[in-house]
Design a protein around this motif. Sequence first.
Motif, short mmCIF file in Angstrom:
data_model
loop_
_atom_site.label_atom_id
_atom_site.label_comp_id
_atom_site.label_asym_id
_atom_site.label_seq_id
_atom_site.Cartn_x
_atom_site.Cartn_y
_atom_site.Cartn_z
N UNK A 40 0.94 -1.08 -0.14
CA UNK A 40 0.01 0.18 -0.02
C UNK A 40 0.96 1.25 0.25
N UNK A 41 0.79 2.04 -1.09
CA UNK A 41 1.58 3.41 -1.12
C UNK A 41 0.45 4.33 -0.41
N UNK A 42 0.79 4.92 0.92
CA UNK A 42 -0.02 5.58 1.79
C UNK A 42 0.38 7.07 1.53
N UNK A 64 2.70 -0.81 4.54
CA UNK A 64 2.17 0.29 4.34
C UNK A 64 3.37 1.23 3.97
N UNK A 65 3.76 1.86 2.64
CA UNK A 65 4.69 2.72 2.55
C UNK A 65 4.40 4.13 2.65
N UNK A 95 -0.72 -4.39 -5.43
CA UNK A 95 -0.50 -2.95 -5.11
C UNK A 95 -1.56 -2.07 -5.10
N UNK A 96 -1.69 -1.08 -3.92
CA UNK A 96 -2.93 -0.16 -4.03
C UNK A 96 -2.17 1.33 -3.67
N UNK A 97 -2.55 1.96 -4.68
CA UNK A 97 -1.95 3.26 -4.79
C UNK A 97 -2.88 4.48 -4.53
N UNK A 98 -2.65 5.59 -4.49
CA UNK A 98 -3.69 6.58 -4.21
C UNK A 98 -4.34 6.93 -5.39
#
Length: 669
Positions: A40-42, A64-65, A95-98
């Motif tokens: 997760x790009x947080x 979570x990065x 991968x989860x990105x904003x």
Amino acid sequence: MKSRIVAGSLALLGLAGIALAQPALAAAAPKQRIDLRVLVLDDDSTGIDTLRAQLDREGVPYDALDLAAAGRPRLTAAYLADTVDGVRRARFQGVIVPNESSVTGAEATALADFEREFKVRQIDAYTFAGSNVGLTNTWSGVLDGTTMQVTDAGKAAGFGYLKGAVPVDDRDPAVSESFGYLGAAAVASGATFTPLVTGAKPGGGATGSLMGVYAHDGREELVVTLAANRFQTHAMELGHGLITWLTRGTHLGYTRNYFSVHVDDVLLPDDRWDTVHNCTVGDDCNPQRDPATLPYNQTIRMTKDDVNALVQWQKARGVKLDVVFNGGGSVEAGAGDPLTAAVVANKSQLRFINHTYEHTYLGCVQDFTVTPWKCTGQWVSQADITAQIKQNVDWAKSKGIPIDPAELVTGEHSGLRTLPQMPADNPNLAPALNANGVRYVASDASREQTPRPVGNAVTVPRFPMNIYYNVATVAEEVDEYNWLYTSAADGGSGICENNPQSTCVSPLGASGFTKYIVPAESRIAYDHVVSANPAPHYAHQSNLAEDRILYPVLDAVLARYRDTYTTATPVVNVKFAETALQNRRQAAWTAAVQSRQIEAYLLDGKVTVTNKGAALDVPLTMPSGTTLVTASLLGLEVGGGAFGEAYGGERSAWRSVARNGRQLLSLPS
């Protein structure tokens, strides 16, 4: 010679003669290992928070990065993948990105290369319906009160637990709550866009995608153009589908939708709300007030007809309520009590929980000469607590009523700490629980949301319902609701004006119960159900008497659920001890995830779960058709039958894995 070695080895294991599953033919592509963990790009956005909440609810491991953190790890080929035992390994399965532009330059290139190499999917948590994601914007605006639709493609891609229609609530007409961009596919040659969830402009007109898959450049992005937060009902309903799509239905984690309701004080009478003086007769009403001005029937108690109605309701709904009983109420009513006779006659149709014999307060000795009351400095004794627990168990046994003595609900959750008067538990409570074999004791989730140990027992939080203990009619419920939730200028108590956790409402009229209270209370309960929280709700026996005002709320919860979810995804109506078990498993799993105790990966169509710590129940969700592997030798496997339980079109279960043990699963080909 080689075949004799294999046969001899199998014979030593006692497996000779068992049909073995043949290993799959080697794939043309190089072997790839995919670790079961999400990246997760947080950026601290609401969209990311919503997806993190869903990962947490299901127990899906993720890293979570923090994109804003100074000195954070950079996204490089080495960070995202490596080689283990000569096999290329993806360190993340999704991968989860904003949004699609969350990282740029070398990081964007590394991420794209990683996703292409391992066919890893990406979710864009919230973005504009523009050309960067294969869309053109057809309309944007507030979606409150509209209905989204899960497409056939969406059902096939992970949202198949939903029937199709997903309402967008309009909780407050004065507030804009849900915003979205409706998008139409606008892709270049070689790319595609597949809507999974669509929406429509309020009042008709434009329609378009709110969640859809943009396939391009050898990658897949699930593009979300719906603004949502973790507390919105539709976000929770759609959340599992997002996780299923991201992980292709193969991940650590487990989800169910739970709905259990405890009915306290059965066999006792409950005090009644006085609609004239706005107090509870027998509780906080002034005892010197003229009795002629008080209600004629000052208490509320179920009848035999109410018991029969409960049994019929359960049969019609397929859900059981838990009868939380006080045997002392039966004894006080006398040997010929019709209510007791009805309860005993229907004992095989009901679920029972010990509520102590007389509902005695089990905390400190209370001083009521002041308001609010205070503790005198003395405690209810261990002997008195034990008597209340044991007498009720003995009474149930004398009637042949089946109960689990390990389960207990104390009157008013007493004995447990209650602020501000009791900042600590009654020190005599834990020894009494231990002496009586109590392992699960109810607590109030509005005070304590997290289970905790009390001696050998553990607390089980319960959600209170705003259907009050001291009302049995619609008129009484509306009157007390108005007293608590309207301003002093409107004739209410004004409590809502000084409580930051409360909101004042306009006085409810005769239709207020149907038009306001039932929708509000059922929505609160429904949100608990779809948040995967196993905590039970609780109301009181008075709410099943006279007007039986609890049923409309429960019916509204179940009706909305059955309108939204398929029959393959039923509510799970767990018992009290099962709730405690689920709480324990979730807490242990959360700790194990944080310590990285479990290693799990997908390789060649097989899932391997390895436990590097103490024995642990591991939650697993897999596609239908997944089978257990009970032994593996020289590449040959012994199948152990179908894995898990069917739920929502998938197979899932908690599997116990011993210290240094492994669990093997074979995915359907």
